[in-house]
Scaffold this active site. Sequence first.
Site, PDB file in Angstrom:
ATOM      1  N   CYS A   1      46.119  35.544  32.976  1.00  0.00           N
ATOM      2  CA  CYS A   1      45.398  35.544  34.238  1.00  0.00           C
ATOM      3  C   CYS A   1      44.633  34.505  34.549  1.00  0.00           C
ATOM      4  O   CYS A   1      44.729  33.267  33.716  1.00  0.00           O
ATOM      5  CB  CYS A   1      44.520  36.873  34.346  1.00  0.00           C
ATOM      6  SG  CYS A   1      44.006  37.462  35.736  1.00  0.00           S
TER       7      CYS A   1
ATOM      8  N   LYS B   1      42.547  51.163  34.526  1.00  0.00           N
ATOM      9  CA  LYS B   1      41.941  51.620  35.726  1.00  0.00           C
ATOM     10  C   LYS B   1      42.057  53.172  35.873  1.00  0.00           C
ATOM     11  O   LYS B   1      43.044  53.859  35.380  1.00  0.00           O
ATOM     12  CB  LYS B   1      43.266  51.121  36.813  1.00  0.00           C
ATOM     13  CG  LYS B   1      42.845  49.678  37.337  1.00  0.00           C
ATOM     14  CD  LYS B   1      43.618  49.158  38.569  1.00  0.00           C
ATOM     15  CE  LYS B   1      43.221  47.610  38.519  1.00  0.00           C
ATOM     16  NZ  LYS B   1      43.762  46.784  39.549  1.00  0.00           N
TER      17      LYS B   1
ATOM     18  N   ARG C   1      21.236  46.920  43.549  1.00  0.00           N
ATOM     19  CA  ARG C   1      21.982  46.477  42.120  1.00  0.00           C
ATOM     20  C   ARG C   1      21.223  46.613  41.073  1.00  0.00           C
ATOM     21  O   ARG C   1      21.532  45.911  40.349  1.00  0.00           O
ATOM     22  CB  ARG C   1      22.865  45.181  42.281  1.00  0.00           C
ATOM     23  CG  ARG C   1      24.139  45.274  43.381  1.00  0.00           C
ATOM     24  CD  ARG C   1      24.670  43.900  43.181  1.00  0.00           C
ATOM     25  NE  ARG C   1      23.835  43.022  44.382  1.00  0.00           N
ATOM     26  CZ  ARG C   1      23.901  41.861  44.274  1.00  0.00           C
ATOM     27  NH1 ARG C   1      24.696  41.034  43.492  1.00  0.00           N
ATOM     28  NH2 ARG C   1      23.383  40.919  45.151  1.00  0.00           N
TER      29      ARG C   1
ATOM     30  N   ILE D   1      47.132  30.309  36.032  1.00  0.00           N
ATOM     31  CA  ILE D   1      47.463  31.442  37.000  1.00  0.00           C
ATOM     32  C   ILE D   1      46.730  31.100  38.346  1.00  0.00           C
ATOM     33  O   ILE D   1      46.965  31.625  39.438  1.00  0.00           O
ATOM     34  CB  ILE D   1      47.164  32.734  36.566  1.00  0.00           C
ATOM     35  CG1 ILE D   1      47.925  33.117  35.321  1.00  0.00           C
ATOM     36  CG2 ILE D   1      47.335  33.873  37.379  1.00  0.00           C
ATOM     37  CD1 ILE D   1      49.408  33.282  35.655  1.00  0.00           C
TER      38      ILE D   1
ATOM     39  N   HIS E   1      40.903  37.150  28.603  1.00  0.00           N
ATOM     40  CA  HIS E   1      39.500  38.001  28.464  1.00  0.00           C
ATOM     41  C   HIS E   1      38.792  37.733  27.224  1.00  0.00           C
ATOM     42  O   HIS E   1      37.664  38.424  27.151  1.00  0.00           O
ATOM     43  CB  HIS E   1      39.978  39.386  28.853  1.00  0.00           C
ATOM     44  CG  HIS E   1      40.584  39.577  30.283  1.00  0.00           C
ATOM     45  ND1 HIS E   1      41.981  39.507  30.366  1.00  0.00           N
ATOM     46  CD2 HIS E   1      39.965  39.920  31.462  1.00  0.00           C
ATOM     47  CE1 HIS E   1      41.992  39.921  31.695  1.00  0.00           C
ATOM     48  NE2 HIS E   1      40.907  40.039  32.026  1.00  0.00           N
TER      49      HIS E   1
END
Length: 765
Positions: A733, A114, A15, A439, A701
């Site tokens: 979310c 996405k 990574r 959520i 976010h």
Amino acid sequence: MKTYAYGYPRLGAHREYKRLIEGFWKQEVTELQLREGLDRLERERLRTYHQAVDLYPVGEMTFYDAMLDHGLMFGLVSDAVSDGLRVGRSWDAPVNLSAYYRLARGADAWEMTKWFNTNYHYLVPPVSPQVQFRLVWAKPLLARQQYQMGVPYVIGPYTFLTLSKGYSAANWPGLWTQLIPVYAELLLRCRQAGAGFVHVDEPALVGDVPPDHWPLIHQAYQQLASQAPILLMTYYDTPADWSLFFQLPVRGFGVDLVHGRGSVALHEQTVEELVAALQRQPLRAEQVLIVGVVNGRNVWKTELSVVANYVRQIQRATPAEVWISNAGPLSHLPVSLASEDKIPPALRQRLAFAQERLTELRLLRRLLDGAAAATADEDTLLRQWNDYTPELGSWRNPSVRQRLAALRDKDFSRDVPYESRDVLQRQRLRLPWFPTTTIGSFPQTEEVRRMRNAFKNGRISSDEYHRFIDGQIRHVVQVQEQLGLDVLVHGEFERSDMVEFFAEKLEGIALTQHGWILSYGTRVYRPPIIYGDVARPQPMTVREITFAQSLTQRPMKGMLTGPVTILAWSFARQDLPWREVAWQLGLALQDEVRDLEAAGISVIQIDEPAFRELAPIQRARWPAYFDWAVKAFRLASRAKPETQIHTHMCYSEFNEILPYIEQLDADVITIEATRSKGEVIQAFERHGYPRQIGPGVYDVHSPAVPPVESIVAIIRRVVQVIPAQRVWVNPDCGLKTRRWEEVLPALRNLVLAAQQLRREFQNGH
Ligand code: GLN
Ligand code: ZN
């Protein structure tokens, strides 16, 4: 016969990519260290390709995201910003990194969404009708010059444009004709620099290309192909119309036979379809057909001899040169199996990650070329490659199979319709209008992560760990009561990841140690591997949820990850149709739902953020997919009438899937609504929604605290289309990436907003 590979992971075996970039953000890594580090990583990547295959792209490496880079290449940022992003002499030098990362994740960040039907998120280039495309940075060319090898890598114009924001049917032709000359210039410069081919990535061509786009695509490629020899690469499916595709005047065509026809494995029918297409629309001898035959999206070894036969069949069907490659970018796979020493050997023998895919291509060529180029090593490896020991007994679970076989229509629905359930649930829950909830997750602090790791590494006992988690739950319940929220959650402190957590507890699913893949930017996740029949040996969430419920009189939500999402974010077995894998997961979750009900839990949320993601690229295949996906959810959520089932999804393109969402038959759905600025609400305006809905009113976010007025405004808008008694108030979310200092004032405002709405709307009733 040549081998071609593309999309090899940029993350690095350890990574390194993530460490370098995040280190830079934290100012622990200097700009020079970052540039040198990524350069080293890229050289390593290119060497890996070089050792295994004949040809491969150069210029795939990025400081964040390839779509962002293309947007910058084509001048999509205003001069004020692009002044900081001037063209330089090397591919990585043009950018002023702080300006670059502001576009990637800072104040000026582009939207993220996405990439096709994958869990990779790209940055959406904002294309306005006034945009003037121009070539301000020739990244692929510069990369080629810097490394002196590889096929320059470019995302094709059709994919770039259809995936950008601001593109519409009306302005498409104008934008397209303006963009093509810029591509022409780029391709020409690549050829002048000596590139034998240019890799042009056009996965969008396997989607539903409107018929009136094809003439313009043909014209454009006519122009582009005269600048440089193009390898036109497609993947994730096969073209809906092979003839239109093969008529494009390019040098080479890359096709994905594994995911052809919306499949997840290589089938004879796909090969036959290709062969038939080649008969109708023959390629010429000087053209190249690159067949993607080793899976770039799943981890099961390729059956080399079977595939070799398919390739021979294709070779016989065309005079064109046939090369073999991966099917779909290898970036969807972990880097290498080499350091995975905890996977049971019988399973490990069957797996291939990115590096092993390169080996497969090498072996496959060896099989196809015959002895000529063979080394003794290759011969041995080839003999061993598909030589597995028999399956472990636990791969097959007769009681799971029986249960699946016994399913009847009625097993996919709840016993009474929503309207009657609603009455029972209202009696039981006694919630106010505009009920407030969250959520699921609450901030995952440094301490929570530290304790979870300590437990995993055996540094603290299971008692100690559970005591810690219980302390966190106690705290979060108290906080929610003080805030005045109506339906509470336990905070998900015991979960590192919403899929991994369940994968660890289910039979038939294995975990990797280092199998990380990028989901966006530097964010990684580790997909589990579903290898056998899925069963639930014991309750998975009941301890924490019932403990949380014991601390409060208010309803405590049970919190589960749905079957479609577990499937989508794992590598799934291929010896069973995914429908059956999803239903096995559905049944395991159903047992969990039953146990939660028996323990007195009255509200259960089943998250399905990947429900849309798994939908096939071509619309014609949607009904078949959604049929089994909806049923998987319905199996999981087959609760008593008086149990309120919630589901949660977070993305903005709801329009097209609303009918399927309705079929889920959840009592309440909570969705993202703030970032997409009303688009979601518009969708519900058009279609209506017959059950309860919680449009996200707080963008989790962003660190910003939403003002009461903005929350009220969103709900006022929603109430015009959905009756007030059916509207919930909640964030977009989960809150796990936020800090407590941000969450508390935001939730305080959320509760105040709900109170104001109750006064406003309930008075009249
Ligand atoms: N319950 C999950 C959470 O709150 C949902 C996450 C998601 O939708 N991706 O974290
Ligand atoms: Zn979400």
